[in-house]
Design an enzyme around this catalytic site. Structure first.
Site, PDB file in Angstrom:
ATOM      1  N   ASP A  80       6.813   4.181  17.277  1.00 12.85           N
ATOM      2  CA  ASP A  80       6.259   3.792  15.971  1.00 12.85           C
ATOM      3  C   ASP A  80       7.023   2.542  15.563  1.00 12.85           C
ATOM      4  O   ASP A  80       8.197   2.614  15.198  1.00 12.85           O
ATOM      5  CB  ASP A  80       6.460   4.907  14.942  1.00 12.85           C
ATOM      6  N   HIS A  81       6.362   1.394  15.642  1.00 18.81           N
ATOM      7  CA  HIS A  81       7.097   0.138  15.473  1.00 18.81           C
ATOM      8  C   HIS A  81       7.716   0.000  14.076  1.00 18.81           C
ATOM      9  O   HIS A  81       8.669  -0.748  13.897  1.00 18.81           O
ATOM     10  CB  HIS A  81       6.194  -1.067  15.774  1.00 18.81           C
ATOM     11  N   HIS A 104       3.281   5.909  10.177  1.00 20.15           N
ATOM     12  CA  HIS A 104       4.219   4.991   9.530  1.00 20.15           C
ATOM     13  C   HIS A 104       4.759   5.534   8.204  1.00 20.15           C
ATOM     14  O   HIS A 104       5.970   5.595   7.982  1.00 20.15           O
ATOM     15  CB  HIS A 104       3.544   3.640   9.247  1.00 20.15           C
TER      16      HIS A 104
END
Length: 512
Positions: free
Chosen positions: A199-200, A262
């Protein structure tokens, strides 16, 4: 070159106690958009800063015809086009480690060719049979790839001193059932310690700093609870529309695209208890506890605790933009949500009675991701205000992007006779405090995976806990069978219902 590396703020931000082992990163989807925009520029920046191991190599695998030379040229153009990287004298050395195979992901012969090429790379570049598989493909192909890796024994180490890891991109499932099926499929082939679900957002410097801010500063921990905090707002706003992702977004929507992964990760890092150590499982254990503590929504409560909407025509930056239903590739009768607001409650000792208000949307006036801690007002106001004014709440705002930093709003006396209050802000900005360019999220995460550090990656139980919270909402929306959802004008902060949603409890959304 040595002086540049030791004095560079980016390198200091990525400083580790050890260098990764020599390895080959195999990217399925090697010529895709993610590889060109994010992965290759990030890898090249790591190379320029001396953070990659000697002999590090990349093997791109894709359906597109081509050879090593074609791949190197395409990646050079991708890096040149990137705003975060600059092609310079370091490119030639980096490009020597780029290789390519053209093949179908479901064809067994592709994996035989991969094995043979990897053996040649090991001999030529000393990569020691360490493998990092990266699934930069649509989720529908994940199971096919992991099964083929299993069939050829590519999920296993060549010897005890080697390692094999796999990075899987989101979306990790569409609901709880599909997430469990995908987890089972991957777990049949790889052990959990080999699996890195990326998950960037968790690689962003400010997200990591949230843990440092909370747990390395004794001034904040005593007030980080229900006794002092009124509520928390988490906003992830985008100015862009669906762009060229209509085929993906039509079957996804904002809840799946942003909230499930996110935003819930941001919420967990805000609400979690201090881990016993800053070690991968200790940190992730505390995050999972938060997910389990969030009150699940009953179907009858979904209408009162959620808002969904879709952007209509409007103006962004002085330019007219179409509504979502008018975008190329979008069903003119679509009810895919581009805006979501939720009210969540974490039912534990620290957060009892403190609502978490979440909103995310496309075509909003500003691109910003922020966590705002809104403190309770003073119990007794001794300073009488005039003209209907009243003292505002103190707010601690953590800006994830852009203009990364932390600000604290508090009341101060206006100069002059009498006592009048005005809110003022103390502001910390990464750029002005540390200078230089901050590492891209993918740089941090790729480097961590090579080092075997899963702290910033999602774990299976965390993924499934998040889906267990979001799936009832999705089911309630689907069962409603509405033909249209509320619209909001592009360039505004969402539908009017969103304001009423938070104002019913005497609160307002922050003006960003």
């Amino acid at each position: 070159m040595g002086e540049m590396v030791t004095s560079n703020p980016l390198r200091e931000g990525l400083q580790t106690e050890r260098t990764p082992d020599p390895c080959v990163l195999v990217i399925f989807g090697g010529t895709g958009d993610l590889t060109k925009r994010k992965l290759m520029p990030s890898l090249y920046n790591l190379a320029r800063e001396g953070m990659l191991p000697t002999g590090f190599s990349v093997l791109g695998v894709s359906r597109e015809e081509g050879n090593d030379a074609d791949f190197r040229e395409a990646m050079k153009k991708a890096v040149s086009d990137s705003s975060s990287a600059q092609v310079d004298s370091a490119w030639e050395s980096f490009a020597e480690g780029l290789f390519y195979i053209s093949g179908e992901f479901g064809d067994g012969s592709t994996y035989q060719e991969i094995r043979q090429k990897l053996e040649r790379i090991d001999r030529g570049r000393g990569t020691c049979a360490n493998r990092l598989w990266y699934l930069a493909t649509p989720p529908s192909i994940f199971k096919t790839i992991v099964d083929k890796l299993d069939n050829d024994g590519l999920n296993r180490t060549a010897r005890d001193t080697c390692w094999v890891r796999i990075i899987i991109e989101k979306p990790f499932g569409r609901d709880l059932e599909s997430a469990r099926e995908l987890n089972d499929a991957v777990a049949n082939v790889f052990d959990e310690h080999q699996i890195y679900r990326i998950d960037h957002y968790l690689g962003k410097e400010t997200v990591q700093n949230l843990l440092v801010f909370r747990f390395a500063n004794g001034i904040f921990e005593p007030i980080w609870n229900r006794n002092y905090i009124d509520h928390i707002q988490i906003t992830t706003a985008e100015t862009v529309g669906v762009e060229n992702r209509a085929s993906y977004y039509e079957g996804t929507g904002a809840l799946r695209d942003m909230i499930q992964n996110h935003v819930l990760q941001l919420l967990a890092m805000t609400a979690m208890e201090p881990p016993s150590t800053f070690e991968a499982n200790a940190v992730r254990d505390e995050k999972v506890k938060v997910f389990h503590a969030i009150r699940p929504m009953k179907r009858q409560d979904v209408d009162s605790l959620t808002i969904r909407a879709q952007y209509g025509p409007g103006t962004i930056g002085g330019k007219s933009v179409p509504g979502y239903r008018e975008e190329t590739g979008v069903d003119p009768d679509s009810i895919a949500e581009t805006f979501v607001a939720l009210e969540l409650v974490v039912e534990n000792w620290r957060w009892a009675g403190v609502p978490f208000y979440i909103r995310t949307g496309k075509r909003l006036p500003k691109r910003v991701t922020e966590i705002a801690i809104v403190f309770k007002r003073t119990p007794h106001l001794i300073f009488r205000q005039v003209d209907g004014e009243r003292a505002e709440s103190n707010v601690l705002a953590i800006r994830i992007q852009p203009d990364e930093g932390i600000s604290l709003k508090f009341g101060a006396k206006l100069p002059g006779a009498g006592i009048r209050l005005q809110p003022v802000t103390m502001d910390f900005r990464y750029g002005s405090s540390f200078g230089g360019r901050m590492a891209d999220a993918y740089q941090r995460l790729l480097l961590d995976c090579m080092l075997g550090d899963a702290t910033l990656y999602a774990r299976r139980d965390g993924i499934e806990a998040c889906w267990s919270l979001m799936t009832p909402i999705l089911h309630a929306w689907e069962s409603a069978r509405v033909k249209k959802i509320p619209q909001y004008e592009a360039g505004t902060w969402g539908p009017q219902q969103s304001d009423a949603f938070i104002e019913r409890n005497g609160r307002t959304w922050r003006r960003l």
